[in-house]
Design an enzyme around this catalytic site. Structure first.
Site, PDB file in Angstrom:
ATOM      1  N   GLU A 178       2.876 -29.007  20.342  1.00  0.00           N
ATOM      2  CA  GLU A 178       1.982 -28.854  19.183  1.00  0.00           C
ATOM      3  C   GLU A 178       0.645 -28.203  19.527  1.00  0.00           C
ATOM      4  OE1 GLU A 178       1.378 -32.288  16.665  1.00  0.00           O
ATOM      5  OE2 GLU A 178      -0.465 -31.498  15.826  1.00  0.00           O
ATOM      6  N   ASP A 215       2.006 -34.663  18.132  1.00  0.00           N
ATOM      7  CA  ASP A 215       1.241 -35.876  17.860  1.00  0.00           C
ATOM      8  C   ASP A 215       2.100 -36.878  17.098  1.00  0.00           C
ATOM      9  OD1 ASP A 215      -0.991 -34.737  19.003  1.00  0.00           O
ATOM     10  OD2 ASP A 215      -1.988 -34.275  17.101  1.00  0.00           O
ATOM     11  N   TYR A 254       0.827  -1.222   0.000  1.00  0.00           N
ATOM     12  CA  TYR A 254       0.000   0.000   0.000  1.00  0.00           C
ATOM     13  C   TYR A 254       0.856   1.265   0.000  1.00  0.00           C
ATOM     14  CZ  TYR A 254      -4.192  -2.807   0.597  1.00  0.00           C
ATOM     15  OH  TYR A 254      -5.208  -3.700   0.406  1.00  0.00           O
TER      16      TYR A 254
END
Lengths: 393, 393
Positions: A221, A273, A122
């Site tokens: 996680e 995981d 911008y």
């Protein structure tokens, strides 16, 4: 004798004090280097023009063909291929845009400010003929500049172009030192004092310094497990720093972990995981970075990271509840085994991934809750942490 | 006379002090109410069984057919339809699961702990015949319990079932009071002292109290704008609290804003992109909640929120760079105009959305950077904040 030995040993409970002056001096040095590099690049162009020659800029090629996995450094490195952009009638616009973007960076460092990619796009609307029509164009120019400066050891955040998203949450035995952008007064942020909340990593962490006596960083996680460890002050009993990655870690989170680990010589343990996504996307991105953006890895990957768990062995040993692997999981694992230089260079990882595919199941870190909500704190993590040498590489 | 008047006026710079005892008493009261409600529900079932009758539980129906928009309260409310689950041979398993889940909740309140939806699912693996085979089943039971208790004014977080993701980032004139779960010692977290970082809202905020002399809460869509306002200490010059929503705000962020606004009587101003997503997804979710989960709205929506910008008028007035509306944008806007009771009850919003569709463009909040990176701080926000009465409802 014993007493003398004890007295000579530095107090493990006292983190090395970082003075405000040191924080300020570091940042001034960083800014000076950055501005000098911008200036010398621009001067090179100016000199060519003054000598009536065609100036050029040589950018590292950002493609998978120009990437190599360095087992030694532990991450995907960008190669030596360069593309040269010479100032001609056809390239005049993008050449000018590149120089204006570098000029914006210099202004930002000098005014101690920053811009996101969008801000920069911008801003260009006032650059008349050099304005960008689409953000994809300004992003491409910024990526080129990032690659150009990265080979000189300066990253995009030092150029004051910051990502639009901020980083993950942090709690534990850590004081973050952050100089105020106007006054220079250094704020000392004590990450043990946030109750059930946490410290939210800013978009750019280049200006931060650290004081800590923690023994390691635990990168987690899921928000759920982070909240459990934080609310139960796991960082206190095990003297560590908790970082919530909330999936694949953002740029700011990765840079924060890397910088903190480097400066305070802390090992980094990943707790994710046990599935091909956790292993080959989250952990691998944290540790070795990505091939697609190899010019970033020297700043953003954490080659010292090790994989605490959840491992395929854990699934058996802790009799964890599992879910069947989906086709996409199996494909991801086989892909990693076949094509990923990181997994191909580490035998224990090949064994683990093959094991997982053979078992045909995955397990979430929260599956440990089968044995009690706080089993993870009271049993699993202490047992694991007693033997970091066993962590996967 | 003037002097006396001045002396009588309470000092605007001194926020009402909340004592540690008050924080602790509040939480004890909350826990007592929750446990009593669980007990009385379970006792009802027990009494029926003891009397050799078939016990039942009546849950509010969670479907769009049982939702009404209350212009008076300002949000989507759940209706009076109930589904009754009677204990029979066919329902015995889910009936038992519901009671065990309520039992888990009682244990969690009494041990001052919490569980995510996943934790609860894995916990059930030790419930023998009452264990869940899939997380979708345990989620459905938890949603039923949440709805059941919500009509009695108790939310899921009070039942100690917390979301897996934490909340957004906060900075500004605010002290968060958070009692330690083990010791009860109240941590006072000063949100002016995070440097360029921020306070990260925990997954559950029920236990928090607040001290502030701020004049309003500014809820911001993008991380980039939040970082700008935070790094330039906009909260200091305009005496406010900044909250980063990072897109559609999470449960924890919405609850935090609502609770803070309610308890400290602060207006909430939303500052988002001017596009149908920013208006009809982010802002509308923040303000009136969603029809799909109407039982949550009494806790999670922020009916006092007002829309500061970016407005379609701003696009013209500030000559902002725009992007064309995509088909999906136009569809979203037309859908809102035609079907959404919130937009249908507010004429100024109908005008604004129709205006936007007619203009055929959208503008991002960062588009203000066209006029300078800090134009948003120096010009746009001060001008807007001089006239909150003009904000869209």
């Amino acid at each position: 004798m014993a007493a003398r030995k004890k007295a000579a040993k530095p107090d493990a409970k006292k983190p090395a004090k970082v003075t405000d002056n040191k924080v300020i001096a570091r940042n001034e040095e960083l800014n000076r280097t950055t501005v000098e590099l911008i200036k010398s690049t621009a001067l090179g162009v100016h000199k060519e023009i003054a000598a009536h020659k065609k100036p050029d800029l040589a950018f590292p090629v950002r493609s998978l063909g120009n990437v190599k996995y360095s087992l030694d450094r532990g991450y995907f490195e960008i190669g030596r291929q360069k593309k040269t952009r010479t100032l001609t009638v056809n390239t005049v616009k993008s050449f000018a845009q590149t120089l204006r973007m570098m000029g914006l960076s210099k202004d930002l460092v000098e005014s101690n400010d920053f811009a996101t990619k969008r801000d920069a796009y911008y801003q260009s609307k006032n650059w008349e003929e050099a304005r960008f029509d689409e953000q994809t164009e300004s992003d491409a120019v910024m990526d080129d500049i990032e690659a150009l400066f990265s080979v000189r050891g300066v990253n995009r955040e030092q150029l004051r172009f910051i990502p639009d998203e901020h980083g993950g949450a942090v709690a534990g035995n850590l004081i973050v030192l952050d100089p105020d952008r106007d006054t220079g007064v250094v704020e000392r942020i004590d990450c043990t004092r946030f109750g059930s909340g946490a410290y939210s990593i800013p978009s750019s962490v280049e200006q931060l310094s650290f004081e800590t006596d923690a023994k390691f960083i635990l990168a987690i996680e899921t928000g759920g497990v982070f909240q459990r460890l934080q609310s139960h002050k796991f960082w206190q009993t095990s003297n560590c720093i908790l970082v919530s990655m909330a999936g694949v870690p953002t740029r700011a989170t990765r840079r924060f972990v890397r910088k903190l680990s480097d400066e305070c010589k802390l090992p980094v343990y990943a707790f994710v995981d046990c599935d091909p996504y956790g292993i080959s996307n989250i952990y691998r991105t944290l540790k070795v970075g990505s091939g697609n953006a190899a010019h970033l890895n020297q700043f953003f990957c954490v080659p010292q990271a090790r994989y605490l768990g959840v491992t395929p062995d854990d699934i058996r040993e802790y009799q964890l509840p599992t879910h069947p692997l989906l086709d996409v999981d199996v494909k991801r694992a086989k892909d990693a085994l076949k094509n990923d230089p990181f997994f191909k260079s580490h035998k224990p990882w090949q064994k683990a991934l093959e094991d997982l595919v053979r078992m045909g199941v995955r397990a979430e870190q929260q599956a440990l809750a089968k044995w009690g909500l706080n089993y993870v704190i009271e049993e699993y993590l202490p047992r694991k942490l007693a033997n970091p040498a066993k962590f996967l590489p």
